[in-house]
Design a protein around this motif. Sequence first.
Motif, PDB file in Angstrom:
ATOM      1  N   ASN A 168      -7.109  -7.977   9.392  1.00  0.00           N
ATOM      2  CA  ASN A 168      -6.262  -7.748  10.546  1.00  0.00           C
ATOM      3  C   ASN A 168      -6.763  -6.545  11.341  1.00  0.00           C
ATOM      4  OD1 ASN A 168      -3.581  -9.524  10.332  1.00  0.00           O
ATOM      5  ND2 ASN A 168      -4.256  -8.979   8.280  1.00  0.00           N
ATOM      6  N   THR A 169      -6.662  -6.640  12.651  1.00  0.00           N
ATOM      7  CA  THR A 169      -7.192  -5.605  13.535  1.00  0.00           C
ATOM      8  C   THR A 169      -6.562  -4.243  13.249  1.00  0.00           C
ATOM      9  OG1 THR A 169      -7.488  -7.274  15.259  1.00  0.00           O
ATOM     10  CG2 THR A 169      -7.555  -4.953  15.934  1.00  0.00           C
ATOM     11  N   LEU A 170      -7.415  -3.272  12.930  1.00  0.00           N
ATOM     12  CA  LEU A 170      -7.022  -1.874  12.723  1.00  0.00           C
ATOM     13  C   LEU A 170      -6.115  -1.646  11.516  1.00  0.00           C
ATOM     14  CD1 LEU A 170      -6.310  -0.659  16.395  1.00  0.00           C
ATOM     15  CD2 LEU A 170      -8.374  -0.318  15.025  1.00  0.00           C
ATOM     16  N   LEU A 171      -5.818  -2.682  10.730  1.00  0.00           N
ATOM     17  CA  LEU A 171      -4.936  -2.485   9.576  1.00  0.00           C
ATOM     18  C   LEU A 171      -5.526  -1.502   8.559  1.00  0.00           C
ATOM     19  CD1 LEU A 171      -2.377  -3.151   8.022  1.00  0.00           C
ATOM     20  CD2 LEU A 171      -3.549  -5.137   7.051  1.00  0.00           C
ATOM     21  N   PRO A 172      -6.799  -1.623   8.144  1.00  0.00           N
ATOM     22  CA  PRO A 172      -7.338  -0.627   7.204  1.00  0.00           C
ATOM     23  C   PRO A 172      -7.281   0.795   7.767  1.00  0.00           C
ATOM     24  CG  PRO A 172      -8.770  -2.540   7.324  1.00  0.00           C
ATOM     25  CD  PRO A 172      -7.780  -2.684   8.429  1.00  0.00           C
ATOM     26  N   PHE A 173      -7.506   0.932   9.070  1.00  0.00           N
ATOM     27  CA  PHE A 173      -7.461   2.261   9.672  1.00  0.00           C
ATOM     28  C   PHE A 173      -6.057   2.851   9.588  1.00  0.00           C
ATOM     29  CE2 PHE A 173      -6.421   4.707  13.535  1.00  0.00           C
ATOM     30  CZ  PHE A 173      -7.240   5.805  13.330  1.00  0.00           C
ATOM     31  N   PHE A 174      -5.041   2.040   9.903  1.00  0.00           N
ATOM     32  CA  PHE A 174      -3.675   2.550   9.847  1.00  0.00           C
ATOM     33  C   PHE A 174      -3.221   2.797   8.413  1.00  0.00           C
ATOM     34  CE2 PHE A 174      -3.271   0.610  14.177  1.00  0.00           C
ATOM     35  CZ  PHE A 174      -2.991   1.800  14.838  1.00  0.00           C
ATOM     36  N   MET A 175      -3.744   2.057   7.453  1.00  0.00           N
ATOM     37  CA  MET A 175      -3.483   2.356   6.049  1.00  0.00           C
ATOM     38  C   MET A 175      -4.022   3.740   5.698  1.00  0.00           C
ATOM     39  SD  MET A 175      -4.189  -1.146   3.911  1.00  0.00           S
ATOM     40  CE  MET A 175      -2.966  -2.456   3.810  1.00  0.00           C
ATOM     41  N   VAL A 179      -4.596   6.201   7.808  1.00  0.00           N
ATOM     42  CA  VAL A 179      -3.777   7.196   8.506  1.00  0.00           C
ATOM     43  C   VAL A 179      -2.475   7.438   7.752  1.00  0.00           C
ATOM     44  CG1 VAL A 179      -2.459   7.637  10.615  1.00  0.00           C
ATOM     45  CG2 VAL A 179      -4.784   6.723  10.763  1.00  0.00           C
ATOM     46  N   SER A 180      -1.848   6.363   7.282  1.00  0.00           N
ATOM     47  CA  SER A 180      -0.600   6.498   6.535  1.00  0.00           C
ATOM     48  C   SER A 180      -0.818   7.281   5.251  1.00  0.00           C
ATOM     49  CB  SER A 180      -0.034   5.110   6.214  1.00  0.00           C
ATOM     50  OG  SER A 180       1.128   5.210   5.431  1.00  0.00           O
ATOM     51  N   GLY A 181      -1.900   6.982   4.532  1.00  0.00           N
ATOM     52  CA  GLY A 181      -2.183   7.704   3.293  1.00  0.00           C
ATOM     53  C   GLY A 181      -2.425   9.178   3.528  1.00  0.00           C
ATOM     54  N   VAL A 182      -3.182   9.510   4.575  1.00  0.00           N
ATOM     55  CA  VAL A 182      -3.445  10.917   4.893  1.00  0.00           C
ATOM     56  C   VAL A 182      -2.157  11.629   5.287  1.00  0.00           C
ATOM     57  CG1 VAL A 182      -4.629  12.473   6.491  1.00  0.00           C
ATOM     58  CG2 VAL A 182      -5.850  10.515   5.528  1.00  0.00           C
ATOM     59  N   GLY A 183      -1.337  10.944   6.093  1.00  0.00           N
ATOM     60  CA  GLY A 183      -0.065  11.544   6.491  1.00  0.00           C
ATOM     61  C   GLY A 183       0.850  11.802   5.311  1.00  0.00           C
ATOM     62  N   ARG A 184       0.900  10.875   4.358  1.00  0.00           N
ATOM     63  CA  ARG A 184       1.730  11.063   3.165  1.00  0.00           C
ATOM     64  C   ARG A 184       1.197  12.199   2.311  1.00  0.00           C
ATOM     65  NH1 ARG A 184       4.286   6.063   1.939  1.00  0.00           N
ATOM     66  NH2 ARG A 184       5.184   7.059   0.085  1.00  0.00           N
ATOM     67  N   ALA A 185      -0.130  12.333   2.239  1.00  0.00           N
ATOM     68  CA  ALA A 185      -0.719  13.437   1.478  1.00  0.00           C
ATOM     69  C   ALA A 185      -0.376  14.786   2.114  1.00  0.00           C
ATOM     70  CB  ALA A 185      -2.242  13.263   1.396  1.00  0.00           C
ATOM     71  N   MET A 186      -0.420  14.850   3.431  1.00  0.00           N
ATOM     72  CA  MET A 186      -0.041  16.082   4.119  1.00  0.00           C
ATOM     73  C   MET A 186       1.443  16.388   3.922  1.00  0.00           C
ATOM     74  SD  MET A 186      -2.184  15.573   7.671  1.00  0.00           S
ATOM     75  CE  MET A 186      -1.510  17.075   8.384  1.00  0.00           C
ATOM     76  N   PHE A 234       0.827  -1.206   0.000  1.00  0.00           N
ATOM     77  CA  PHE A 234       0.000   0.000   0.000  1.00  0.00           C
ATOM     78  C   PHE A 234       0.862   1.257   0.000  1.00  0.00           C
ATOM     79  CE2 PHE A 234      -1.924   3.403   2.553  1.00  0.00           C
ATOM     80  CZ  PHE A 234      -3.044   3.693   1.778  1.00  0.00           C
ATOM     81  N   ASN A 235       1.881   1.276   0.843  1.00  0.00           N
ATOM     82  CA  ASN A 235       2.754   2.445   0.904  1.00  0.00           C
ATOM     83  C   ASN A 235       3.575   2.601  -0.372  1.00  0.00           C
ATOM     84  OD1 ASN A 235       2.820   3.926   3.704  1.00  0.00           O
ATOM     85  ND2 ASN A 235       2.536   1.766   4.175  1.00  0.00           N
ATOM     86  N   ALA A 236       3.904   1.500  -1.029  1.00  0.00           N
ATOM     87  CA  ALA A 236       4.596   1.591  -2.315  1.00  0.00           C
ATOM     88  C   ALA A 236       3.702   2.256  -3.363  1.00  0.00           C
ATOM     89  CB  ALA A 236       5.026   0.203  -2.780  1.00  0.00           C
ATOM     90  N   LEU A 237       2.431   1.882  -3.384  1.00  0.00           N
ATOM     91  CA  LEU A 237       1.500   2.491  -4.331  1.00  0.00           C
ATOM     92  C   LEU A 237       1.304   3.974  -4.035  1.00  0.00           C
ATOM     93  CD1 LEU A 237      -1.220  -0.311  -4.606  1.00  0.00           C
ATOM     94  CD2 LEU A 237       0.669   0.169  -6.150  1.00  0.00           C
ATOM     95  N   VAL A 238       1.265   4.336  -2.763  1.00  0.00           N
ATOM     96  CA  VAL A 238       1.148   5.748  -2.402  1.00  0.00           C
ATOM     97  C   VAL A 238       2.371   6.528  -2.896  1.00  0.00           C
ATOM     98  CG1 VAL A 238       1.056   7.380  -0.473  1.00  0.00           C
ATOM     99  CG2 VAL A 238      -0.361   5.319  -0.434  1.00  0.00           C
ATOM    100  N   SER A 239       3.549   5.924  -2.809  1.00  0.00           N
ATOM    101  CA  SER A 239       4.772   6.580  -3.292  1.00  0.00           C
ATOM    102  C   SER A 239       4.685   6.861  -4.787  1.00  0.00           C
ATOM    103  CB  SER A 239       5.997   5.716  -2.993  1.00  0.00           C
ATOM    104  OG  SER A 239       6.207   5.591  -1.608  1.00  0.00           O
TER     105      SER A 239
END
Length: 295
Positions: free
Chosen positions: A167-174, A176-183, A78-83
């Motif tokens: 997995n517990t909270l994994l979609p939520f942290f994804m 959060v990571s996407g929003v943080g990268r956008a900011m 997911f983080n690779a795709l965001v990059s």
Amino acid sequence: MILAFLSLPLSWRREALGAQSVEALRSTALRARTFMRAHGQQRYRRRIAENLGTWSWLLFGAYMLSWTPAGLLAFLLFNALVSVLQDGLRLLLYPKLLSASHRREERALEALTVVSAVHAGSHERPARRLNPGTWMSVASAIGATLIALPMVHFAAQWQDWGNPLQNTLLPFFMLVSGVGRAMAIGYEHFKVKRNLPGVDVVFVRSDDALDILVLAAVLSLLALPLGAWGAWLPVAGILAARMGYWAHRLWWTQRAARQVKPVLARLSGGQALAHPVAHEGEGDMDDEDYAEASR
């Protein structure tokens, strides 16, 4: 790293270290050292810190939240795709600045390669590396996405790695990571526009994304005999390979930067091949373009 491997066949070749290349160090070596210490090594340290942070975060998810290996791999992908998406936006916002930043790094690495050869007393240097450029890096990462994701999905289905989003909270942290990268890219754009031309250096991240995607695809197929826990192989392999690559790049540039002063002292003492000294501004034509690109 993957794109750098395309230059491995060239690394076995050697080029003659001519007098002109050696004498040009008088005007390029100090600029190369300054650039690498101010921007290149900072970039490499940031990548190492990010890898350490990813290791810590995934270990926390695995032990505290009981994330499966498939979930950890999904987080990396997911983080690779965001990059890749970030780089697409960078190419739209400031393509000239991206290109100029990578050209400056390429020239600095080239100068430090010659410095290292001169310091070792060699009359040869490694053949020049391939330079794919920013557009090629992004295009390669997009192509790898279209190939790697189906391969990873096939491996996951074949070995029943399970649904990673359960997995517990994994979609939520994804999220959060996407929003943080956008900011982060929003702040980067604000900083580039605010600072004076030539101050900022911006690099693409698609080379990292390409590494993650290719390694994920290859290691997922290699993990087929390992069964349900085979997803650990691409997760550990990706993080270890990336850490090793950036640590080596940081070590090599630090060593080459330390060699600049003794090499210039040898040149001043007349211990190098005699050749007319390059003009002070020679080999730095792109710096004006770089400043213009930052406007």
